[in-house]
Design a protein around this motif. Sequence first.
Motif, PDB file in Angstrom:
ATOM      1  N   LEU A  83       0.851  -1.196   0.000  1.00  0.00           N
ATOM      2  CA  LEU A  83       0.000   0.000   0.000  1.00  0.00           C
ATOM      3  C   LEU A  83       0.884   1.243   0.000  1.00  0.00           C
ATOM      4  O   LEU A  83       1.514   1.568   1.006  1.00  0.00           O
ATOM      5  CB  LEU A  83      -0.889  -0.040   1.239  1.00  0.00           C
ATOM      6  CG  LEU A  83      -2.044   0.939   1.357  1.00  0.00           C
ATOM      7  CD1 LEU A  83      -3.006   0.801   0.186  1.00  0.00           C
ATOM      8  CD2 LEU A  83      -2.789   0.711   2.670  1.00  0.00           C
ATOM      9  N   THR A  84       0.936   1.942  -1.141  1.00  0.00           N
ATOM     10  CA  THR A  84       1.814   3.107  -1.275  1.00  0.00           C
ATOM     11  C   THR A  84       1.043   4.396  -1.547  1.00  0.00           C
ATOM     12  O   THR A  84       1.647   5.423  -1.822  1.00  0.00           O
ATOM     13  CB  THR A  84       2.839   2.894  -2.414  1.00  0.00           C
ATOM     14  OG1 THR A  84       2.142   2.798  -3.662  1.00  0.00           O
ATOM     15  CG2 THR A  84       3.651   1.635  -2.204  1.00  0.00           C
ATOM     16  N   SER A  85      -0.275   4.319  -1.463  1.00  0.00           N
ATOM     17  CA  SER A  85      -1.093   5.510  -1.696  1.00  0.00           C
ATOM     18  C   SER A  85      -0.924   6.487  -0.538  1.00  0.00           C
ATOM     19  O   SER A  85      -0.372   6.161   0.509  1.00  0.00           O
ATOM     20  CB  SER A  85      -2.566   5.115  -1.836  1.00  0.00           C
ATOM     21  OG  SER A  85      -2.984   4.393  -0.688  1.00  0.00           O
ATOM     22  N   LYS A  86      -1.399   7.708  -0.723  1.00  0.00           N
ATOM     23  CA  LYS A  86      -1.341   8.719   0.327  1.00  0.00           C
ATOM     24  C   LYS A  86      -2.181   8.285   1.532  1.00  0.00           C
ATOM     25  O   LYS A  86      -3.150   7.540   1.390  1.00  0.00           O
ATOM     26  CB  LYS A  86      -1.852  10.064  -0.193  1.00  0.00           C
ATOM     27  CG  LYS A  86      -1.006  10.680  -1.300  1.00  0.00           C
ATOM     28  CD  LYS A  86       0.225  11.366  -0.744  1.00  0.00           C
ATOM     29  CE  LYS A  86       0.906  12.226  -1.799  1.00  0.00           C
ATOM     30  NZ  LYS A  86       2.059  12.963  -1.269  1.00  0.00           N
ATOM     31  N   SER A  87      -1.824   8.792   2.700  1.00  0.00           N
ATOM     32  CA  SER A  87      -2.511   8.399   3.935  1.00  0.00           C
ATOM     33  C   SER A  87      -4.009   8.665   3.860  1.00  0.00           C
ATOM     34  O   SER A  87      -4.817   7.846   4.323  1.00  0.00           O
ATOM     35  CB  SER A  87      -1.914   9.158   5.122  1.00  0.00           C
ATOM     36  OG  SER A  87      -0.520   8.956   5.204  1.00  0.00           O
TER      37      SER A  87
END
Length: 308
Positions: A83-87
Amino acid sequence: MNSETIKIGILGIGGIGGFVGAPLAKKYKDSTTKIIFICRGETKNNIQNKGLLFESKGEAETIFPDLVSDNPAEIGILDVLILTSKSYSIKEVLSSYKDCINADTAIITLQNVVNAEEIIRETLPLAGQIMEGCIYVASNVKKPGHVQHVGGPGKIFVGGKENKALIDLLLAGGLDITYLENINETLWKKYLFVAPVAAITSAYKVSFGQLLEEQNLMHILENMMIEIQSLALKNNIILTNKDIETAKDLLTKFPFQSKSSLQLDFENNNKTEKQFLVDYVIENAKKHGIETPFYNDVNDKIKTLYRL
């Protein structure tokens, strides 16, 4: 991870997703380990048609993963989700791709937060293995489908239940990843750097190099770090004065003109992670009776500057 074919999905092919996904897709091309880039819109279209253009250390490569998709039915059940999406996107994207996740899916988080597992459990209460992690890298999107590694070693640390087979697979795939039994301390040490640096560079519109040259700003930064130190202690994490000095010194490891992702998002009128890097500190410190005058002042400057 018991099946013959292993499916690894990288969710969000931005600066971090591109940095992580590029070596994996290159290494595991035409193998039983399938690398899937999960992205939408222009990013998806550009990578499908032209591949991911990835720049690092003066070299550029075009990378084609096994699949580029935003369709859960096409992606199928994943063995691993990085999971590398924004917080701020965690809940939304996990809801969108919940059909790709089952109790056997290992979820690795690489957000700049100290409560990723809590956020995930709110959305997926029955999720299986969650390996909270962090990455030390500066990597930006030049345009959709074009990622540039700017600086930082790219070192990844993850925790949770130990999964040696997965760590070995990712190591062999070109990632510099280390398992830590006590990841919380490392997450807080990174947060000690990321959160106040993001806030102060956004408030004063300075690069990392300019921040280092301004004695007054470095004084404010140090006091913001002390406020985080106090908050960490309430979470049973001891951050020492040496940790603060190490965090400040980390600024010297990046190019002079480096900017925080929070600052870049403000400059480009994008949605920001202020809720997780600024508001989280102030709100949680208040719950514990901790005064945060330096964080409050920087927050006021951000709200005035960007008309929030």
